[in-house]
Write a protein that holds these residues in place. Structure first.
Motif, PDB file in Angstrom:
ATOM      1  N   GLY A 185      43.454  23.475  88.707  1.00 46.12           N
ATOM      2  CA  GLY A 185      42.564  22.553  88.019  1.00 46.12           C
ATOM      3  C   GLY A 185      43.240  21.393  87.331  1.00 46.12           C
ATOM      4  O   GLY A 185      42.570  20.562  86.706  1.00 46.12           O
ATOM      5  N   ILE A 186      44.557  21.307  87.421  1.00 45.88           N
ATOM      6  CA  ILE A 186      45.301  20.238  86.743  1.00 45.88           C
ATOM      7  C   ILE A 186      45.832  19.251  87.774  1.00 45.88           C
ATOM      8  O   ILE A 186      46.452  19.641  88.769  1.00 45.88           O
ATOM      9  N   MET A 190      43.143   6.444  95.831  1.00 42.96           N
ATOM     10  CA  MET A 190      44.143   7.238  95.142  1.00 42.96           C
ATOM     11  C   MET A 190      43.818   8.701  95.398  1.00 42.96           C
ATOM     12  O   MET A 190      42.739   9.184  95.042  1.00 42.96           O
ATOM     13  N   TRP A 191      44.741   9.369  96.064  1.00 41.71           N
ATOM     14  CA  TRP A 191      44.558  10.788  96.326  1.00 41.71           C
ATOM     15  C   TRP A 191      45.209  11.597  95.222  1.00 41.71           C
ATOM     16  O   TRP A 191      46.308  11.278  94.754  1.00 41.71           O
ATOM     17  N   GLY A 192      44.532  12.663  94.822  1.00 41.84           N
ATOM     18  CA  GLY A 192      45.076  13.518  93.782  1.00 41.84           C
ATOM     19  C   GLY A 192      45.307  14.924  94.286  1.00 41.84           C
ATOM     20  O   GLY A 192      44.513  15.444  95.078  1.00 41.84           O
ATOM     21  N   TRP A 193      46.380  15.542  93.842  1.00 42.26           N
ATOM     22  CA  TRP A 193      46.690  16.929  94.171  1.00 42.26           C
ATOM     23  C   TRP A 193      46.562  17.765  92.902  1.00 42.26           C
ATOM     24  O   TRP A 193      47.158  17.456  91.878  1.00 42.26           O
ATOM     25  N   THR A 236      56.406  19.399  96.740  1.00 43.38           N
ATOM     26  CA  THR A 236      56.473  19.714  98.166  1.00 43.38           C
ATOM     27  C   THR A 236      55.100  20.062  98.715  1.00 43.38           C
ATOM     28  O   THR A 236      54.712  19.599  99.801  1.00 43.38           O
ATOM     29  N   ARG A 237      54.339  20.867  97.987  1.00 44.21           N
ATOM     30  CA  ARG A 237      52.999  21.246  98.455  1.00 44.21           C
ATOM     31  C   ARG A 237      52.074  20.039  98.466  1.00 44.21           C
ATOM     32  O   ARG A 237      51.246  19.887  99.365  1.00 44.21           O
ATOM     33  N   THR A 258      44.468  25.104  94.441  1.00 41.06           N
ATOM     34  CA  THR A 258      45.195  23.939  94.928  1.00 41.06           C
ATOM     35  C   THR A 258      44.321  23.184  95.897  1.00 41.06           C
ATOM     36  O   THR A 258      43.760  23.760  96.841  1.00 41.06           O
ATOM     37  N   THR A 259      44.209  21.899  95.680  1.00 43.86           N
ATOM     38  CA  THR A 259      43.360  21.084  96.543  1.00 43.86           C
ATOM     39  C   THR A 259      43.721  19.620  96.371  1.00 43.86           C
ATOM     40  O   THR A 259      44.374  19.235  95.398  1.00 43.86           O
ATOM     41  N   THR A 260      43.312  18.799  97.319  1.00 42.70           N
ATOM     42  CA  THR A 260      43.496  17.358  97.209  1.00 42.70           C
ATOM     43  C   THR A 260      42.157  16.676  97.408  1.00 42.70           C
ATOM     44  O   THR A 260      41.312  17.153  98.177  1.00 42.70           O
ATOM     45  N   ARG A 261      41.954  15.567  96.707  1.00 43.67           N
ATOM     46  CA  ARG A 261      40.715  14.812  96.859  1.00 43.67           C
ATOM     47  C   ARG A 261      40.949  13.369  96.459  1.00 43.67           C
ATOM     48  O   ARG A 261      41.950  13.031  95.820  1.00 43.67           O
ATOM     49  N   VAL A 262      40.005  12.508  96.831  1.00 43.05           N
ATOM     50  CA  VAL A 262      40.050  11.111  96.431  1.00 43.05           C
ATOM     51  C   VAL A 262      39.605  11.006  94.977  1.00 43.05           C
ATOM     52  O   VAL A 262      38.532  11.506  94.617  1.00 43.05           O
ATOM     53  N   LEU A 263      40.426  10.382  94.149  1.00 45.29           N
ATOM     54  CA  LEU A 263      40.085  10.255  92.737  1.00 45.29           C
ATOM     55  C   LEU A 263      39.000   9.211  92.536  1.00 45.29           C
ATOM     56  O   LEU A 263      38.851   8.270  93.316  1.00 45.29           O
ATOM     57  N   GLU A 264      38.270   9.377  91.449  1.00 50.16           N
ATOM     58  CA  GLU A 264      37.169   8.487  91.090  1.00 50.16           C
ATOM     59  C   GLU A 264      37.459   7.839  89.745  1.00 50.16           C
ATOM     60  O   GLU A 264      38.376   8.263  89.022  1.00 50.16           O
ATOM     61  N   PRO A 265      36.692   6.805  89.373  1.00 49.40           N
ATOM     62  CA  PRO A 265      36.953   6.121  88.100  1.00 49.40           C
ATOM     63  C   PRO A 265      37.059   7.050  86.898  1.00 49.40           C
ATOM     64  O   PRO A 265      37.838   6.801  85.977  1.00 49.40           O
TER      65      PRO A 265
END
Length: 282
Positions: free
Chosen positions: A57-58, A50-53, A76-77, A5-12
């Protein structure tokens, strides 16, 4: 591949995965989906990150962080992760808006750091229709606003925004961004109004966000001196006809729960409540 589980800034390169998340709830996500379909995920073109959670890996949840902070299909997470990222980045948005559950939780986590808000609208019914009303005839005088009519429509737009939000859209940058947005809607044929013989706007509304699946009516306004005269429902029916015919098969809007006359008008032309939004205004 991300395996935890992780969050990051999405790229093109994440565009297809992001659109798959947005398409899970095409009506509720229309505002952000419309921007992404036009601009992709490049922050400069998108007007924000755009942040992605991710879980195993999905990509499962998103959060648009621009002029608005918008949780999208957020678990929630994911909300907790987005709140932590937003808190560390500091407030850069003018509002938090989205489905009521995730938005309320996001605000609960951010309020100690970002509060107080100027206004919290905890319940804004999301209303939807896919057909014309049977017993409300469209106002034949509602039409598309022409590009040479900016001086006619802009004062009505400013009046609506100020009445609805509580501050003038002309503050800050002198209204340059707001005027550009109004001009964009006019140029794309998504600004509609009933203009009387003296050139005064009686009723107006816009089709704002639009995707192949759904579009959103916004900025609905009747001039104060014309209120109570039966302009709202026929005006809405006229805009709805344009929306269903020219833009998308499903039309939505959201409205403040305390605005009983507006909610009654929307029900009269066939809109039904399907969910609840929430807005936190700064």
């Amino acid at each position: 591949m991300l395996t935890q589980t992780t969050t990051r800034v999405l790229e093109p390169g994440d565009l297809d995965a992001a659109l798959a998340v947005l398409d899970r709830e095409p009506v509720a996500n229309a505002f952000v989906a419309a921007r992404v379909r036009v601009a992709g995920l490049d922050p400069w073109r998108l007007g924000g990150e755009m942040w992605g959670w991710y879980e195993d890996g999905i990509l499962t949840s998103l959060c648009y962080a621009g002029a608005n902070l918008v949780p999208i299909c957020a678990t929630t997470r994911a909300v907790r992760a987005f709140a932590d990222r937003a808190r560390r980045a500091g407030r850069r948005c003018s509002s938090i808006v989205g489905p009521a559950g995730p938005t309320a939780e996001l605000w609960r986590l951010l309020e100690p750091h970002w509060g107080p808000a100027r206004d919290v609208r905890a319940r804004q019914p999301l209303m939807v229709t896919d057909r014309m009303p049977e017993d409300v005839a469209p106002d034949p005088k509602v039409r598309r606003i022409r590009k040479d009519e900016m001086e006619t429509i802009l004062p009505a737009c400013v009046a609506m925004f100020t009445e609805e939000v509580g501050v003038s859209p002309l503050a800050g940058d002198g209204g340059l961004l707001y005027q550009a947005r109004v001009a964009e809607l006019v140029a794309t044929g998504r600004s509609f109004a009933h203009v009387d013989d003296e050139g005064k706007v009686v009723f107006k509304a816009e089709i704002g966000a639009a995707t192949p699946q759904a579009c959103q009516i916004q900025g609905v306004w009747v001039a104060p001196e014309y209120r109570g005269r039966g302009h709202a429902a026929p005006g809405m029916a006229a805009v709805l006809r344009y929306a269903l015919r020219d833009v998308a098969p499903v039309v939505s809007l959201y409205v403040n729960d305390f605005n009983a006359p507006a909610r009654a008008t929307y029900r009269r032309v066939g809109f039904r409540e399907t969910g609840t939004f929430m807005s936190v205004l700064f």
